[in-house]
Design an enzyme around this catalytic site. Structure first.
Site, PDB file in Angstrom:
ATOM      1  N   GLU A   1       0.880  -1.170   0.000  1.00 42.57           N
ATOM      2  CA  GLU A   1       0.000   0.000   0.000  1.00 42.57           C
ATOM      3  C   GLU A   1       0.911   1.212   0.000  1.00 42.57           C
ATOM      4  OE1 GLU A   1      -1.966   3.165   0.750  1.00 42.57           O
ATOM      5  OE2 GLU A   1      -1.792   2.436   2.806  1.00 42.57           O
TER       6      GLU A   1
ATOM      7  N   CYS B   1      -1.817   9.222   2.700  1.00 44.32           N
ATOM      8  CA  CYS B   1      -1.529   8.788   1.335  1.00 44.32           C
ATOM      9  C   CYS B   1      -2.720   8.964   0.411  1.00 44.32           C
ATOM     10  CB  CYS B   1      -1.046   7.341   1.322  1.00 44.32           C
ATOM     11  SG  CYS B   1      -2.148   6.186   2.140  1.00 44.32           S
TER      12      CYS B   1
END
Length: 471
Positions: A242, A276
């Site tokens: 990720e 993010c």
């Protein structure tokens, strides 16, 4: 603080300071694991993994739910630890703790639904598919969500019946320690969960190379993710990545510019933009540009920057001096290329890593802030004339984690849904991750999914069994 290996809290011969980003004061020491510590953790994960794998699912679920309950009951205490070492406002920290307790509950219950299946076959053969734990996991997590990132790995691995060695961030170790205490007190077998800190490159290279480790799970930057994925690939180990993003926001011509601006500001400056999936490029139809900017500036002016432990603060400091320097450089580069600073954009004159939320307009496409993940409180706003051009701009970067769109047309919404190249998409809001649905990226933003039923799949292997019945 200590390492947690094989059911014991142990010290280390090495340590590093933990800094409060709001005061720049040292608030503790984090132990740094030696190679011997890492080897002991892996050996413990092998032994503890066997015990945990063979623990009946009802008992595994009970232990995990107990840990979730302990964590939720300690939300205020853990939140204060998190704010002290990471900086986010206390309300955000408490919300994060409660969310991850919920995520653990979800995974614990969802593991009971990791079904196999019986396949119709010849009369003398039973053909089945079984789901089994993949084995010991090595996981690596960043500092921006000190509870959220580690728990995603812990919850997924443990719910699936795997053991785990997790290296949490050395900058925010206290939160991870508090979480592990909950698992330990809930009765998790020794070795099923091991917590280490240390030199990131040294720890990751050593753990990934260990043949006992069967899966690598990482959340962090794209360059580091590519390095770890290559190391895992060289050892033929699957990995869950990720990675970073640079999420575009498209505000279409028929959107409500004020509503879009308010929701965008709330998401943009959450956790000081250190997310993010943070919206980080705002592409606004030219007919709405001025109204959107005005509303965006008005909402940004309401943000109160300060120590996250203080009442009324809505945005804390950046987590470290590195991020502060990066923000100053991105703003300076954009201005040198013709961008206009409409708000903020500078370090605040006080102790701590405080940065005034920045709003930029007239930002050229070549500015660094438009092509590099800012990972901080900078909002560049540009206009577009045609939706196709906006989607082309949105998809022009190698990132593909999150994207956002605002429109009042169902037809246009479908164009956005089909047009965005992203693994996570929100329409008419900037929704965050939820434990009942998967999250993950495409392109250079990684692969694999965390959350939802898909989040458990990475930690399971599929075994086909053909059983010939004999007398």
């Amino acid at each position: 603080m200590n390492l947690y290996i094989d059911g014991e809290w142990i010290s280390s011969t090495r340590s590093a300071p933990v800094i409060n980003p709001a005061t720049e004061e040292v608030v503790g020491q984090v132990p740094l694991a030696t190679i011997d510590d890492l080897d002991r953790a892996v050996a413990a994960a092998v032994r503890g993994g066997r015990v945990w794998r063979d623990t009946p699912i009802a008992d595994r679920t009970r232990i995990l739910l107990t840990a979730a309950g302990l964590l939720a009951s300690r939300a205020d205490r853990v939140a204060r630890v998190m704010t002290t070492e990471q900086g986010k406002p206390l309300a955000e920290a408490r919300g994060e703790v409660l969310r991850v307790a919920g995520a653990l509950r979800w995974d614990a219950e969802d593991a009971r639904r990791a079904y196999g299946r019986i396949i119709p076959s010849a009369g003398d053969t039973v053909l089945s598919v079984r789901q089994e734990p993949i084995g010991p996991v090595a996981a690596f997590t960043p500092w921006n969500f000190p509870a959220g990132s580690p728990m995603r790995k812990m919850a997924g691995a443990l719910a699936a019946g795997c053991s785990i060695v997790i290296k949490a961030s050395e900058e925010t170790p206290g939160t991870a320690v508090e979480i592990v205490r909950c698992f330990a007190e809930a009765g998790l077998p020794a070795g099923a969960l091991n917590l280490v800190f240390g030199d990131p490159a040294e720890v990751s290279a050593h753990l990934i190379a260990k043949p006992e480790i069967r899966l690598v799970a990482f959340t962090g930057s794209i360059p580091v993710g590519k390095l770890l994925a290559a190391q895992a690939g060289a050892a033929m180990k699957p990995s869950l990545m990720e990675l970073g993003g640079h999420a575009p926001v498209i505000v279409c011509a028929d959107a409500d510019p004020v509503q879009a601006a308010r929701r965008s500001v709330a998401a943009k400056f959450a956790n000081a933009g250190q997310v993010c999936t943070s919206p980080s490029r705002f592409l606004v139809h030219e007919s709405l540009h001025d109204a959107f900017v005005a509303a965006f500036l008005a909402e940004t002016a309401k943000i109160v920057v300060g120590n996250g432990l203080d009442d009324g603060v809505t945005m804390g400091p950046l987590a470290n001096a590195r991020r502060l320097k990066a923000m100053e450089e991105l703003v300076a580069d954009a201005v040198s290329r013709g961008a206009v600073v409409r708000a903020g954009g500078e370090r605040l004159d006080r102790p701590g890593f405080f940065f005034a939320p920045a709003v930029l307009t007239g930002v050229p496409a070549g500015a660094r802030v438009m092509v590099e993940e800012p990972f901080g409180p900078i909002a560049p706003i540009v206009s577009f004339a045609e939706l196709g051009d906006a989607l082309e701009t949105a998809n022009s970067l190698p990132y593909g984690l999150a994207a956002y769109g605002f429109t009042r047309s169902a037809r246009t919404a479908e164009k956005l849904i089909g047009g965005f190249e992203a693994g996570i998409l929100s329409i008419n809001h900037c929704g965050g991750s939820v434990h009942e649905a998967p999250s993950g990226g495409v392109k250079s933003s990684g692969y694999g999914r965390e959350g939802g039923p898909e989040g458990l799949e990475a930690y399971l292997v599929t075994k086909r069994v053909s059983h010939l019945l004999v007398d």
